[in-house]
Design an enzyme around this catalytic site. Structure first.
Site, PDB file in Angstrom:
ATOM      1  N   LYS A  54       0.826  -1.208   0.000  1.00 31.01           N
ATOM      2  CA  LYS A  54       0.000   0.000   0.000  1.00 31.01           C
ATOM      3  C   LYS A  54       0.859   1.256   0.000  1.00 31.01           C
ATOM      4  CE  LYS A  54      -3.925  -2.264   2.193  1.00 31.01           C
ATOM      5  NZ  LYS A  54      -4.704  -2.429   3.428  1.00 31.01           N
ATOM      6  N   HIS A 102       0.743  -5.862  17.938  1.00 28.94           N
ATOM      7  CA  HIS A 102      -0.338  -6.826  18.164  1.00 28.94           C
ATOM      8  C   HIS A 102      -1.022  -6.466  19.473  1.00 28.94           C
ATOM      9  CE1 HIS A 102       3.412  -8.744  16.751  1.00 28.94           C
ATOM     10  NE2 HIS A 102       2.654  -9.239  15.802  1.00 28.94           N
TER      11      HIS A 102
END
Length: 121
Positions: A54, A102
């Site tokens: 991206k 995370h």
């Protein structure tokens, strides 16, 4: 250029359980897969490759594939990536940076890529 991606760890974990190492090798090299010690790491690596693509403005597809992006960790465990020579040339890549996190069942990655201006050789 900056790219970001977020993934639900459970989705990656289910794919790992269903397909085993074959799933990991779909988007990771053998060396990268050897770094995966948990579903959280696998999800972070998935998000990282998506974020890098991206940042290049393409997403994963014809111009940039999963195997064009190689993830690694330094001695302290900090992630980084390198790109295939073809991608480096095409997008005039000068410098890169990567962060993976995370928490709460999610993995997120942010990639930054500095490219040479179009008028530079």
């Amino acid at each position: 250029m900056i790219g970001v991606d977020i993934v639900v760890v459970e989705r990656i974990e289910r794919s790992m359980q269903k397909h085993g190492a074959k799933f990991l090798l779909r988007y990771l090299s053998e060396e990268e897969a050897a770094l995966v010690q948990s579903p959280q790491t696998a999800a972070g690596f998935w998000a990282a490759k998506e974020a890098v693509s991206k940042a290049l403005g393409t997403g994963i597809g014809e111009e940039v594939g999963f195997k064009d992006i190689t993830l690694s960790k330094d001695a302290r465990g900090a992630p980084s990536f390198t790109l295939s020579e073809a991608v480096v040339r095409k997008f005039r890549v000068r410098a890169t940076s990567l962060s993976i996190a995370h928490d709460g069942g999610f993995a997120i990655a942010v990639a930054a890529i500095e490219s040479a201006p179009a008028d530079e050789v």
